[in-house]
Scaffold this active site. Structure first.
Site, PDB file in Angstrom:
ATOM      1  N   ASN A   1       8.945  39.688 -31.273  1.00 23.40           N
ATOM      2  CA  ASN A   1       9.468  40.495 -32.382  1.00 23.40           C
ATOM      3  C   ASN A   1       9.831  41.866 -31.849  1.00 23.40           C
ATOM      4  O   ASN A   1       9.130  42.423 -31.003  1.00 23.40           O
ATOM      5  CB  ASN A   1       8.410  40.660 -33.478  1.00 23.40           C
ATOM      6  CG  ASN A   1       8.228  39.409 -34.318  1.00 23.40           C
ATOM      7  OD1 ASN A   1       9.087  38.530 -34.323  1.00 23.40           O
ATOM      8  ND2 ASN A   1       7.123  39.339 -35.030  1.00 23.40           N
TER       9      ASN A   1
ATOM     10  N   ARG B   1       9.060  32.745 -33.935  1.00 20.52           N
ATOM     11  CA  ARG B   1       8.682  32.785 -32.516  1.00 20.52           C
ATOM     12  C   ARG B   1       8.127  31.453 -32.031  1.00 20.52           C
ATOM     13  O   ARG B   1       8.552  30.960 -30.971  1.00 20.52           O
ATOM     14  CB  ARG B   1       7.691  33.926 -32.268  1.00 20.52           C
ATOM     15  CG  ARG B   1       8.328  35.311 -32.315  1.00 20.52           C
ATOM     16  CD  ARG B   1       7.286  36.403 -32.171  1.00 20.52           C
ATOM     17  NE  ARG B   1       6.342  36.386 -33.293  1.00 20.52           N
ATOM     18  CZ  ARG B   1       5.228  37.104 -33.329  1.00 20.52           C
ATOM     19  NH1 ARG B   1       4.909  37.889 -32.308  1.00 20.52           N
ATOM     20  NH2 ARG B   1       4.439  37.064 -34.379  1.00 20.52           N
TER      21      ARG B   1
END
Length: 753
Positions: free
Chosen positions: A47, A29
């Site tokens: 996620n 990320r």
């Protein structure tokens, strides 16, 4: 990696990307955040149960998509990127959102050894992580062993009890930090703590003490590898008479002092999983570490704690003449799973370790050190665990969700999800209550983290295995798979083929389709079916299962088969039962075996290398250690109706009575040549040119290399197991692949009905 639904962004359009693979807990990320910021894109990353969800919009969105797989974090594995154009949201800023919940189809990555950046900070006095034994970042540290479930966020790990301090919270929230969204982030102010200081640990090791330390996947026992008394004391307390110990050295440069290693072996040692690697010993460590063996298992430091111990040893204690080396072995009694719980460790290790070092970060899933060797120029697993699990094996076809429960020795379990098979860490033998509990824990954890509900349970054909009984008690739909067929299918699955192939399976024991004791089998495999083309010539088993522990009994069986039974009593006079064994072998109805493992035992017994085993495979390992140059005995074997007999070779070992070194060379060279001849004859008869090589005997580097090279010289294509061990640790994958193909074939038949 596969890119599907390629799309480019047009004015007023936004792109939605789903990234599947090992992309949680690896800094993916923050990587996406940085890449999107570089291209001045709006959107978000989060996620989700499938992996990572990304939405981007802006002039350079297409450039972002092209760059995404090229600069991924070191631990990330991208299996697929799907791209879909959607309506624009007029977002100029890019953000990281909280994880989405739902049914999981992503995975956790394996634990990774301390990275270079963290190692530099570990010894930097200016760093707040200076000498902190739990330093980690998105590139290294614990993952699978601390994860409770997915998505992989801090509240779903063993770190949930540690509230981040202001400095760690700032790093966690800073997209420019290497610890941005590092779920295991911690420092001396807010993180886990050791029960004892590093100086005290090092002083104990240097003073000849045995120390238990809590590692990434469980407790380890360490001691000075130069101190014979300490190593012998460890053997005595651990009830481990002869089985070799692994050794840890502080640096890659130090490896050369103790063992010979080529470039492939050095690269394997230094890889992120940090496995134990079998290397040819230079004989500079005490012999009690690996008695009568030519190879020694060596590993490099895995966790920051290991680095700190070596630093303290080097700084405060007198040199031992060479670099420091320490024995590093699992902290358990012989045959039981390694310990992970602090209280249990303090109770059960009290009589083994002089110092027990705990810490307050829980281990959710135990994982022993992985063990590997380089065979035929490439790495091969002996034990697959920490650092590699739960990386999946990619299958050639998607199959139904299944749970395969493996065998009873060197146990693993496998769970299939789509076109992936997730094989558990090494569990070990299921002959103790503790081993069975670990087996059950592993099943539950793997199914939970993968969010899989199996439609069938797959087990070995043997009716009395603990794993078979587990499947029968837990499953409603059961599929039984023959042991050696599963060995062959494991190799086929990892190489992405369903057959047809030949398969040579050489191991110790497997329950045959006829109820017999199989172990040296030549098969033809296609789809979910197999055909037994041949086997090793059967030998009697005087004493039944005792022959696996007492190689002299198989040597006696060979003498009887050679009509030299009158020599048994004198040749094995040290064995109390030797005098009556000749008469016992004359009795009808004695069980027989086609086992290749028992053939190795017989040779070791005849040559006096090992007459009684203290651990599984001891005779074969010590026999292999004697080999200097494999040589082929002319006329050393006979093949009749698919049955391979090595009695002519064994007769040579009896009559000529070569010394153990020459005898070991003759046995290995002739056995390999005989197997190549056997395979070649079957290839001519069947027209098959690909051969899968599997079974525990293929852990023998001499045999494995000899057979694979011989196949190539004969114009055949040998397939060796690389992603899983050739021993019973690979059975669960083979079981799952056979059952998956069987269910697919059944569906196909239903569709045509």
């Amino acid at each position: 990696m596969r890119m599907s639904d390629k799309a480019t962004a047009r004015d007023g359009q936004r792109l939605r990307l789903h990234v599947r693979g090992a992309v949680q807990g690896v800094g993916f990320r923050p990587y996406v955040y940085g890449l999107a910021t570089r291209y001045r894109l709006g959107g978000f990353v989060a996620n989700d149960p499938n992996g990572v969800l990304i939405e981007v919009e802006g002039e350079r969105a297409s450039d972002f998509v092209a760059a995404l797989p090229l600069e991924k974090p070191p631990l990330a594995r991208i299996d697929e990127i799907s791209v879909q154009p959607i309506g624009a949201a007029a977002t100029e800023e890019f953000s990281i959102r909280t994880s989405e919940q739902g049914r999981v189809s992503t995975r956790i990555v394996a634990d990774a050894a301390t990275c270079r950046e963290c190692l530099s900070e570990l010894f930097d006095p200016a760093s707040r992580f200076h000498r902190y034994p739990f330093i980690n970042c998105t590139h290294c540290g614990p993952r699978y062993t601390i994860a409770e479930r997915l998505p992989y966020d801090r509240p779903a790990t063993a770190m949930k009890r540690f509230a981040m301090c202001a400095a760690c919270a700032a790093d966690y929230a800073d997209p420019g930090s290497r610890r941005f969204h590092t779920e295991a982030i911690a420092c001396p102010r807010c993180g886990p703590r050791l029960s004892h200081g590093i100086a005290e640990i090092a002083a104990a090791v240097a003073g000849g003490k045995i120390v238990a330390i809590k590692g990434l996947g469980g407790y380890q026992l360490i001691c000075d590898a130069h101190n014979d008394a300490a190593v012998r004391q460890l053997r005595l307390r651990k009830q481990r008479d002869q089985k070799p110990f692994a050794v840890m050295v502080g640096t890659l440069e130090a490896v050369a002092e103790f063992a010979e290693a080529d470039a492939v072996e050095l690269a394997l040692l230094e890889s992120r999983p940090r496995p134990i690697v079998l290397l040819t010993s230079r004989g500079r460590l005490v012999q009690s570490i690996a008695p009568e063996l030519a190879r020694i298992g060596i590993m490099l430091p895995v966790a920051p704690l290991h680095h700190l111990i070596f630093d303290a040893l080097n700084a405060a204690h007198a040199p031992v003449g060479e670099s420091w080396a320490i024995v590093a072995t699992s902290a358990n009694l012989s045959g039981e799973p390694l310990l992970i719980d602090n209280r249990e460790a303090e109770q059960r290790l009290a009589g083994i370790a002089d110092l027990i070092v705990t810490h307050d970060r829980d281990i959710v899933t135990r994982a022993d050190d992985s063990l590997a060797a380089v065979v035929a120029g490439r790495p091969q697993f002996i034990r697959r665990a920490r650092g590699y699990v739960p990386e999946p094996v990619r299958l050639a076809r998607s199959v139904a969700p299944l749970l395969a429960v493996g065998g009873a020795l060197k146990s693993t379990v496998a769970v299939t999800r789509g076109n992936e098979a997730f094989v558990s860490q090494h569990i070990g033998d299921l002959d103790t209550a503790e081993g069975i509990r670990f087996f059950e824990e592993t099943v539950d954890h793997l199914l939970s983290t993968l969010d899989v509900e199996p439609v069938a349970l797959i087990h070995d054909l043997h009716p009395n295995m603990a794993s078979t009984r587990f499947a029968e008690a837990r499953g409603t739909r059961l599929i039984a798979v023959q042991h050696h067929h599963a060995h062959a299918a494991s190799v086929m699955a990892e190489h992405g083929i369903a057959g047809p192939v030949l398969a040579l399976v050489l191991d110790g024991f497997g329950y045959g389709s006829d109820g017999g004791n199989w172990g040296g089998e030549l098969l033809a495999c296609e789809g979910a079916r197999f055909r037994r083309l041949g086997h090793l010539a059967p030998l009697k088993m005087p004493g039944g299962d005792r022959v696996a522990r007492e190689p002299w009994r198989m040597a006696a069986s060979v003498l009887h088969a050679l009509r030299r039974g009158d020599a048994i009593a004198s040749r094995f006079a040290a064995q109390p039962q030797a005098a009556r064994l000749s008469a016992l072998l004359e009795q009808p109805g004695m069980p027989t075996t086609t086992s290749a493992g028992r053939l190795f035992d017989a040779a070791a017994g005849l040559l006096g290398v090992c007459t009684v085993q203290t651990y599984e495979g001891e005779a074969a390992m010590k026999l292999e250690a004697r080999v200097r140059e494999p040589r082929v005995v002319s006329g050393g074997w006979v093949i009749e109706n698919g049955v391979l007999s090595l009695l002519p070779l064994l007769d040579r070992l009896v009559v000529d009575a070569p010394d153990p070194t020459d005898g070991a060379g003759l046995f290995h060279g002739t056995f390999a040549a005989a197997c190549v001849d056997w395979i070649s004859q079957a290839a001519r008869e069947t027209g098959l040119e690909t051969v899968a090589l599997s079974g525990g005997c293929f852990l023998n580097a001499r045999l494995s290399t000899g057979i694979s090279r011989g196949c190539i010289a004969a114009g055949l294509t040998p397939l060796l197991p690389r992603q899983l061990p050739p021993n019973d640790g690979g059975l669960s994958l083979g079981q799952a692949w056979i059952a998956g193909l069987q269910l697919l074939e059944h569906q196909g038949l239903e569709g045509t009905a």
